[in-house]
Structure formats: C-alpha cells, structure tokens
Design an enzyme around this catalytic site. Structure first.
Site, PDB file in Angstrom:
ATOM      1  N   ASN A   1       0.727  -1.086  -0.064  1.00 50.95           N
ATOM      2  CA  ASN A   1      -0.044   0.072  -0.041  1.00 50.95           C
ATOM      3  C   ASN A   1       0.834   1.180   0.064  1.00 50.95           C
ATOM      4  O   ASN A   1       0.308   2.586  -0.543  1.00 50.95           O
ATOM      5  CB  ASN A   1      -0.857   0.062   1.337  1.00 50.95           C
ATOM      6  CG  ASN A   1      -1.800   1.388   1.311  1.00 50.95           C
ATOM      7  OD1 ASN A   1      -2.476   1.476   0.291  1.00 50.95           O
ATOM      8  ND2 ASN A   1      -1.468   2.088   2.310  1.00 50.95           N
TER       9      ASN A   1
ATOM     10  N   ASP B   1       1.178   6.922   0.057  1.00 50.28           N
ATOM     11  CA  ASP B   1       0.206   5.928  -0.488  1.00 50.28           C
ATOM     12  C   ASP B   1       0.536   5.735  -2.023  1.00 50.28           C
ATOM     13  O   ASP B   1       0.306   6.513  -2.930  1.00 50.28           O
ATOM     14  CB  ASP B   1      -1.308   6.562  -0.465  1.00 50.28           C
ATOM     15  CG  ASP B   1      -2.170   5.263  -0.247  1.00 50.28           C
ATOM     16  OD1 ASP B   1      -2.212   4.576   0.678  1.00 50.28           O
ATOM     17  OD2 ASP B   1      -3.157   5.135  -1.530  1.00 50.28           O
TER      18      ASP B   1
ATOM     19  N   ASP C   1      -0.424  -6.966   4.175  1.00 54.28           N
ATOM     20  CA  ASP C   1      -0.516  -5.715   4.859  1.00 54.28           C
ATOM     21  C   ASP C   1      -1.560  -4.898   4.555  1.00 54.28           C
ATOM     22  O   ASP C   1      -1.583  -4.876   3.052  1.00 54.28           O
ATOM     23  CB  ASP C   1       0.854  -5.133   5.122  1.00 54.28           C
ATOM     24  CG  ASP C   1       0.703  -4.121   6.124  1.00 54.28           C
ATOM     25  OD1 ASP C   1       0.330  -4.452   7.512  1.00 54.28           O
ATOM     26  OD2 ASP C   1       0.958  -2.787   5.778  1.00 54.28           O
TER      27      ASP C   1
ATOM     28  N   HIS D   1      -6.739  -1.074   2.248  1.00 61.50           N
ATOM     29  CA  HIS D   1      -6.336   0.392   1.707  1.00 61.50           C
ATOM     30  C   HIS D   1      -5.986   0.305   0.076  1.00 61.50           C
ATOM     31  O   HIS D   1      -5.439   1.304  -0.480  1.00 61.50           O
ATOM     32  CB  HIS D   1      -5.224   0.862   2.572  1.00 61.50           C
ATOM     33  CG  HIS D   1      -5.510   0.945   3.724  1.00 61.50           C
ATOM     34  ND1 HIS D   1      -6.240   2.175   4.484  1.00 61.50           N
ATOM     35  CD2 HIS D   1      -5.230   0.050   4.913  1.00 61.50           C
ATOM     36  CE1 HIS D   1      -6.480   1.983   5.767  1.00 61.50           C
ATOM     37  NE2 HIS D   1      -5.976   0.918   6.155  1.00 61.50           N
TER      38      HIS D   1
ATOM     39  N   GLU E   1      -4.981  -8.625   5.669  1.00 59.68           N
ATOM     40  CA  GLU E   1      -4.967  -7.872   6.815  1.00 59.68           C
ATOM     41  C   GLU E   1      -6.124  -6.702   6.340  1.00 59.68           C
ATOM     42  O   GLU E   1      -5.959  -5.844   5.774  1.00 59.68           O
ATOM     43  CB  GLU E   1      -3.930  -7.066   7.433  1.00 59.68           C
ATOM     44  CG  GLU E   1      -4.144  -6.585   8.681  1.00 59.68           C
ATOM     45  CD  GLU E   1      -3.599  -5.157   9.002  1.00 59.68           C
ATOM     46  OE1 GLU E   1      -3.513  -4.617   9.909  1.00 59.68           O
ATOM     47  OE2 GLU E   1      -3.149  -4.589   7.807  1.00 59.68           O
TER      48      GLU E   1
ATOM     49  N   ARG F   1       5.522  -5.548  21.589  1.00 62.32           N
ATOM     50  CA  ARG F   1       6.852  -6.221  20.840  1.00 62.32           C
ATOM     51  C   ARG F   1       7.746  -6.568  21.697  1.00 62.32           C
ATOM     52  O   ARG F   1       9.007  -6.241  21.228  1.00 62.32           O
ATOM     53  CB  ARG F   1       6.770  -5.024  19.664  1.00 62.32           C
ATOM     54  CG  ARG F   1       5.650  -5.066  19.097  1.00 62.32           C
ATOM     55  CD  ARG F   1       5.682  -3.668  18.080  1.00 62.32           C
ATOM     56  NE  ARG F   1       4.522  -3.675  17.476  1.00 62.32           N
ATOM     57  CZ  ARG F   1       4.125  -2.850  16.259  1.00 62.32           C
ATOM     58  NH1 ARG F   1       5.158  -1.982  16.061  1.00 62.32           N
ATOM     59  NH2 ARG F   1       3.058  -2.745  15.761  1.00 62.32           N
TER      60      ARG F   1
HETATM   61  C1  ABC Z   1       2.836   4.290  14.745  1.00 64.51           C
HETATM   62  C2  ABC Z   1       3.259   3.977  16.213  1.00 64.51           C
HETATM   63  C3  ABC Z   1       2.034   3.809  17.295  1.00 64.51           C
HETATM   64  C4  ABC Z   1       0.848   4.762  16.856  1.00 64.51           C
HETATM   65  C5  ABC Z   1       0.644   4.470  15.269  1.00 64.51           C
HETATM   66  C6  ABC Z   1      -0.542   5.457  14.994  1.00 64.51           C
HETATM   67  O1  ABC Z   1       1.745   4.972  14.578  1.00 64.51           O
HETATM   68  O2  ABC Z   1       4.185   3.025  16.342  1.00 64.51           O
HETATM   69  O3  ABC Z   1       2.308   3.913  18.494  1.00 64.51           O
HETATM   70  O4  ABC Z   1      -0.379   4.703  17.767  1.00 64.51           O
HETATM   71  C7  ABC Z   1       3.379   0.067  11.457  1.00 64.51           C
HETATM   72  C8  ABC Z   1       3.824  -0.125  12.723  1.00 64.51           C
HETATM   73  C9  ABC Z   1       3.182   0.836  13.722  1.00 64.51           C
HETATM   74  C10 ABC Z   1       2.870   2.243  13.282  1.00 64.51           C
HETATM   75  C11 ABC Z   1       2.383   2.359  11.930  1.00 64.51           C
HETATM   76  C12 ABC Z   1       2.299   3.754  11.308  1.00 64.51           C
HETATM   77  O5  ABC Z   1       3.189   1.501  11.141  1.00 64.51           O
HETATM   78  O6  ABC Z   1       3.822  -1.417  12.908  1.00 64.51           O
HETATM   79  O7  ABC Z   1       3.982   0.557  15.124  1.00 64.51           O
HETATM   80  O8  ABC Z   1       2.256   2.711  14.341  1.00 64.51           O
HETATM   81  O9  ABC Z   1       3.405   4.337  11.142  1.00 64.51           O
HETATM   82  C13 ABC Z   1      -0.850  -2.712   9.699  1.00 64.51           C
HETATM   83  C14 ABC Z   1       0.216  -3.533  10.281  1.00 64.51           C
HETATM   84  C15 ABC Z   1       0.923  -2.506  11.346  1.00 64.51           C
HETATM   85  C16 ABC Z   1       1.589  -1.522  10.592  1.00 64.51           C
HETATM   86  C17 ABC Z   1       0.792  -1.075   9.406  1.00 64.51           C
HETATM   87  C18 ABC Z   1       1.495  -0.032   8.492  1.00 64.51           C
HETATM   88  C19 ABC Z   1      -0.304  -1.575   9.036  1.00 64.51           C
HETATM   89  O10 ABC Z   1      -0.238  -4.644  11.099  1.00 64.51           O
HETATM   90  O11 ABC Z   1       1.754  -3.174  12.236  1.00 64.51           O
HETATM   91  O12 ABC Z   1       2.018  -0.415  11.321  1.00 64.51           O
HETATM   92  O13 ABC Z   1       2.197  -0.721   7.423  1.00 64.51           O
HETATM   93  C20 ABC Z   1      -5.008   0.718  10.261  1.00 64.51           C
HETATM   94  C21 ABC Z   1      -4.851   0.031   9.137  1.00 64.51           C
HETATM   95  C22 ABC Z   1      -4.077  -1.540   9.439  1.00 64.51           C
HETATM   96  C23 ABC Z   1      -2.792  -1.182  10.177  1.00 64.51           C
HETATM   97  C24 ABC Z   1      -3.200  -0.342  11.424  1.00 64.51           C
HETATM   98  C25 ABC Z   1      -1.895  -0.059  12.225  1.00 64.51           C
HETATM   99  O14 ABC Z   1      -3.695   0.763  11.152  1.00 64.51           O
HETATM  100  O15 ABC Z   1      -5.757  -0.354   8.540  1.00 64.51           O
HETATM  101  O16 ABC Z   1      -3.793  -1.886   8.116  1.00 64.51           O
HETATM  102  N1  ABC Z   1      -1.993  -2.504  10.362  1.00 64.51           N
HETATM  103  C26 ABC Z   1      -9.770   1.297  12.731  1.00 64.51           C
HETATM  104  C27 ABC Z   1      -9.767   1.346  11.475  1.00 64.51           C
HETATM  105  C28 ABC Z   1      -8.285   0.244  10.539  1.00 64.51           C
HETATM  106  C29 ABC Z   1      -7.088   0.844  11.453  1.00 64.51           C
HETATM  107  C30 ABC Z   1      -7.393   0.935  12.973  1.00 64.51           C
HETATM  108  C31 ABC Z   1      -6.246   1.560  13.614  1.00 64.51           C
HETATM  109  O17 ABC Z   1      -8.297   1.701  13.433  1.00 64.51           O
HETATM  110  O18 ABC Z   1     -10.847   0.897  10.745  1.00 64.51           O
HETATM  111  O19 ABC Z   1      -8.109   0.546   9.332  1.00 64.51           O
HETATM  112  O20 ABC Z   1      -5.940  -0.196  11.047  1.00 64.51           O
HETATM  113  O21 ABC Z   1      -5.822   2.676  13.395  1.00 64.51           O
HETATM  114  C32 ABC Z   1     -12.583  -2.098  15.311  1.00 64.51           C
HETATM  115  C33 ABC Z   1     -13.326  -1.262  14.076  1.00 64.51           C
HETATM  116  C34 ABC Z   1     -12.193  -0.968  13.204  1.00 64.51           C
HETATM  117  C35 ABC Z   1     -11.144  -0.268  14.018  1.00 64.51           C
HETATM  118  C36 ABC Z   1     -10.636  -1.113  15.214  1.00 64.51           C
HETATM  119  C37 ABC Z   1      -9.688  -0.185  16.103  1.00 64.51           C
HETATM  120  O22 ABC Z   1     -11.790  -1.184  16.097  1.00 64.51           O
HETATM  121  O23 ABC Z   1     -14.152  -2.229  13.197  1.00 64.51           O
HETATM  122  O24 ABC Z   1     -12.716  -0.317  11.998  1.00 64.51           O
HETATM  123  O25 ABC Z   1     -10.234  -0.175  13.025  1.00 64.51           O
HETATM  124  O26 ABC Z   1     -13.656  -2.538  16.430  1.00 64.51           O
HETATM  125 CA    CA Z   2      -3.711   2.931  -0.714  1.00 61.13          CA
END
Ligand code: ABC
Ligand code: CA
Length: 485
Positions: free
Chosen positions: A120, A180, A211, A215, A235, A351
């Site tokens: 993505n 993006d 991942d 998106h 995911e 982690r």
């Molecule tokens: C960094 C910091 C964190 C900080 C965050 C905002 O930024 O370290 O402390 O909180 C990687 C890293 C993370 C890093 C991020 C961003 O990059 O591992 O440490 O966080 O720089 C994947 C991976 C994940 C990875 C990424 C980025 C993507 O598994 O490890 O993160 O490549 C979204 C994405 C999802 C992503 C996730 C982290 O964020 O869609 O792919 N994971 C809602 C949204 C979701 C969203 C989620 C969290 O919030 O719909 O799309 O995920 O923001 C349910 C609802 C859902 C809801 C959840 C929370 O509750 O039905 O809709 O999700 O009930």
């Molecule tokens: Ca995208």
C-alpha cells in the site's frame, strides 16, 4: 503452497527484530524506545527447534524489504512496515543469503515460510518539516517508484466510512506520512505484480500475509494473488464480516479480525463478556466468506493489539482464549511471546524481545498448553479426514459464560468465568454428536467423561479451565496425547 496445504498447518508469528539474535546474545530491549533491538533471520534459524517443539510447522516473519533508515517521528522501522526500497532487503535482518538460509532451514524441517508484504505504501522522512503542504520527500529514495506521480495526492485518511478515502488517502500523519502508492496507475501495478512474483520465487516463500489490504481497491488483489501463486491472507482490520467478505475473493482469505474482537471482548470482561457474539460472528463469516472460514488466519494476539495478559491475567481465562484458534475452522496463528506469558499492552509495548525469556520452556504452563493444542489438532486432522472441511458449530448453553463448539472429533468447552468459578456445559442427545456410553477424553488434562445412554453429555469443571474433548477412540493411535487411553 496452496490454501489447502496451509489449512493443515499452524503458524508461529514472529516480529523478526524481537525474536532472536544470530550471535546468541541477549541485549536489553526497551519497547518504548521504538528502536531496533537486534533480532534477525539467523536468530530465527537458531531457534527453529523452539518453534517446532511446540508443534508449529510454519512461521510468519516481519516484512523483509529495506525500510526507511534512521529515526523518524515514530522511531525506527524495526517492525518492517515502512518500506523504502522494495528491491533490496532490510540489512538489519540479514543478507539475501541469510533469508535463503532461513527458507531452506524451514523446508528441511518440513516447515513453511510466510512473509509479510506491504504493497500500500512506502516511507521517506519529509524533507521539509516546517508546515509545508503538501509535504516534500526525496523521491529518489523510494525505489523503484521514483517521482510523485507514483503516489496518490497527499491527504490523510479522515473518514473510515468513505472507502475512497481509505484507499487513496494516506496512513500515518504529517510527522511520518506513509506515501500511498497510486495502485490505479498501471506502471505501479505492474511493478508490484512482478515484484511479488520475484520475491516468492527468489526466497521460496510458501505464503504471504498481505498488509493493509483494505487500503487498496479490491480488484487489485486477484492478479496480485495469481502472481504470488501461494496462499495469501489479507489484513482487513475491521470488526465487520460484511466489510471483510469481498476480500476473500481476491485473496485466499483474511485474518479473522471480526471474530478476534468478539473473542477478545468475550474473555476480557469477566462473566459479562458476550460469548454468544462469538457464535454470531463465526456464523456470519462461515456464510459470507468465500471458502467459509476454512482459510482464515485465526489469532488472539498480534503486533497491533494489546496482549491478552495486559488486560486479564487469570490463567484459566488465558488458557480459554488461547485454545480458540486451534479448535475452530481457521488456520491457527500464535503471536510469539504469548507462550511465555508476555503482558505488553498496545503498540509498542506488545513487541517484547523473546530472548529475554531465555527461550525457556520448563515450568511454562502456556508452552505445554500450546504444545497440547497443536498435537490435538494434528490428531484431529489425521483421525477425521473431513475435519478440515467440516464447519465448526455451536451448541447453545444455558449459562451465558459457557461456550460449546463442535468440530468433530473436537468438542471444546470454554468459559469466561475464571479460576475461581465452576462451569458446566450440557449437550443434549438430540445434538447427535455421540452414541450412548461413549468415553471422551479431555486432552488438556487426560480426564475422561462418559456420555449418557442417549448420547447426551453433562460436564462440569471447577477452576474455569477449558476442555478439549475427543472420543477415546480418536486417541487410541496417537503416540503422545493422553497415551494411556
Ligand atoms: C505508529 C506508532 C503507534 C501509533 C501509530 C498511529 O503509529 O508506532 O504508537 O499508535 C506500522 C507499525 C506501527 C506504526 C504504523 C504507522 O506503522 O507497526 O507501529 O504505528 O506508522 C498494519 C500493520 C501494522 C503496521 C501497518 C503500517 C499496517 O499490521 O503493524 O503499522 O504498514 C490501520 C490499518 C491497518 C494497520 C493499522 C496499524 O492501522 O487499516 O492496516 N495495520 C480502525 C480502522 C483500521 C485501522 C485501525 C487502527 O483503526 O478501521 O483500518 O487500522 O488505526 C474495530 C473497528 C475497526 C477499528 C478497530 C480499532 O476497532 O471495526 O474499524 O480499526 O472495532
Ligand atoms: Ca492506498
């Protein structure tokens, strides 16, 4: 390997940077620093026995490509999700030869390699940090994408109910934007398709965790999956089955997030946890997903969510939750460290470095628990040739803190009552599961129960422990499980 091949497997998920060092050292690792702690592919190779001895026959590793270097506003790219050059590897994790060695070490042991892939976005630190909009980047770092025309116009996702926003705006924030990729642009699309084909063949990868799949537009995925040519699990981070369902057509399946939320809530809110939500969500997923829930990745912890023990430490509850992925329809995934009782909360606390446990398995009840669950699932697969293609079903219980799941030869009895509770379950003869006076063995304790003359069953347990019952007959030829049966 195909989705069908993967259904027979169980997966141990590692955060590569946090699992083991190739040189065997055990440096301190403060998760709150969000820095590389030193884990690498050679470290995984050195500890494959630890993983295999628990009964896992596949691992899922962090994304492997070169990431943004140095420090960002969110720390270092130790988790691997900030790709910068998709045509080279993350040297913090090792060399191309190291990754090939990991792949062949796994294959020599009859294990599979699942690689996490990010399609993505790519990441570069903004070059001008003083409030310029749109931000500027050194695009030459973003290989092989080059210029700004490979990306969607900068905007951050603000409305998760607007799917165009979700697909074409950016994750991250102005401190660390995740650029993006324009996956509507055919050059970008072709680059990704040939990249994945090459990655899979170069490193003999058996499966992919995809991942941020929600998106990218859904119709990007079928050709991506066919270029990959191996099992793909996406995911789709959402609690909603209907939203996730269409992605099970382009990819083989999805990580079972909707059920995860139901399971997490059911077991971390004491007896007010809603067990029947699990039944509802699984039934919906069985009905709506392509291939039902047979190809989903089933998990209760991962790198994005708080560990179970950050919320609940009652060991009976922990054992109930941990049982779930092994006894339902999906492919079980255990997130490294759960077996060691790790308790980290939200990212980045979840982690922790596994080497700090010393990889010790003595007197670790959760290690034993996982071992038994893996062995039981293997026995179920070999005893019942339709185990993997028979849907789990639920037998309704009068107690709202009890759950009974049938997936022959398993009958699993779960409770969220905790260690000071006593639980009881009853299965009417009309459920048609058993004949009269049949002996069933709880493989977690090796205790037996016997069905009534009409095939009914009534079981009670003190201490709130889960039960995984199998007919004694199903165990007679198993070497290790309750071998005196
Ligand atoms: C960094 C910091 C964190 C900080 C965050 C905002 O930024 O370290 O402390 O909180 C990687 C890293 C993370 C890093 C991020 C961003 O990059 O591992 O440490 O966080 O720089 C994947 C991976 C994940 C990875 C990424 C980025 C993507 O598994 O490890 O993160 O490549 C979204 C994405 C999802 C992503 C996730 C982290 O964020 O869609 O792919 N994971 C809602 C949204 C979701 C969203 C989620 C969290 O919030 O719909 O799309 O995920 O923001 C349910 C609802 C859902 C809801 C959840 C929370 O509750 O039905 O809709 O999700 O009930
Ligand atoms: Ca995208």
């Amino acid at each position: 390997a195909s989705a069908d091949d993967w259904t027979k497997r169980s997966i141990y998920q590692v955060v590569t940077d946090r699992f083991a060092l190739g040189n065997g050292s055990s440096p301190s690792c403060d998760t709150s620093q969000k820095k590389y702690c030193g884990g690498n592919w050679q470290g995984i190779i050195s500890h494959l026995d630890y993983i295999q001895d628990m009964g896992f026959d596949a691992i899922w590793i962090s994304p492997v490509v070169e990431n943004v270097q140095g420090t960002t506003s969110e720390g270092e790219a130790y988790h691997g999700y900030w790709p910068q050059n998709i045509n080279s590897l993350n040297t913090n994790f090792g060399s191309a030869d190291d990754l090939k060695s990991l792949s062949s070490a796994l294959h020599d042991k009859g294990m599979y390699l699942m690689v996490d892939v990010v399609v993505n976005h790519v990441v570069a630190n903004p070059t001008n940090t003083s409030n310029v909009w749109p931000e500027t980047f050194d695009y030459s770092l973003l290989q092989p994408f080059g210029g700004s025309n490979s990306f969607h116009t900068q905007c951050f996702i603000s409305d998760y109910n607007n799917q165009t926003d979700v697909e074409q705006c950016w994750l991250g924030d102005s401190g660390l934007p995740l650029l993006d990729l324009d996956t509507e642009n055919s050059t970008v699309v072709d680059t990704m398709y040939s990249w994945i084909k090459n990655l899979v063949s170069e490193y003999s990868v058996d499966g992919l965790r995809v991942d941020t799949a929600k998106h990218i537009r859904q119709d990007f995925w079928p050709d991506f999956a066919s270029n990959a040519g191996v099992y793909t699990v996406g995911e789709i981070l959402i609690g909603n089955v209907t939203y996730a369902a269409p992605y099970t057509k382009g990819l083989d399946s999805v990580l079972d997030y909707p059920t995860y939320y139901a399971v997490y809530d059911a077991f971390t809110n004491g007896t007010s946890g809603n067990m029947s939500a699990i039944t509802d969500l699984v039934t919906q997923a069985q009905d709506q997903y392509n291939h039902g829930t047979f190809y989903v990745g089933s998990f209760v912890e991962n790198q994005d969510n708080p560990r179970i023990q950050s919320t609940v430490t009652d060991q009976s509850i922990v054992k109930n939750v941990m049982t779930w992925p092994f006894i339902n329809d999906g492919i079980p995934i255990l997130y490294y460290g759960q077996e060691q009782g790790y308790q980290g909360g939200n990212d980045p606390a979840n982690r922790e470095a596994l080497w700090l446990s010393g990889f010790n398995t003595d007197n670790k009840p959760l290690v034993t628990h996982v071992k038994t669950l893996n062995a039981a699932r293997k026995q179920a697969i070999s005893y019942n040739s339709s185990f993997l293609t028979t849907k789990a079903s639920f037998i309704s219980q009068s107690s709202t803190s009890a759950l009974a799941v049938s997936k022959p030869p398993f009958l699993t009895l779960l409770t969220n009552g905790g260690s000071s509770s006593s639980a009881s379950w009853s299965i009417p003869g009309s459920a048609g599961l058993y004949s009269g006076s049949e002996t069933l063995v709880d493989v977690l304790t090796c205790d037996t129960v016997t069905t009534g003359s009409d095939g009914s069953l009534s079981v009670s347990a003190s201490g709130g422990l889960p039960k995984v019952l199998m007919p004694a007959e199903a165990l007679s030829k198993s070497g290790s499980l309750c071998s005196s049966q």
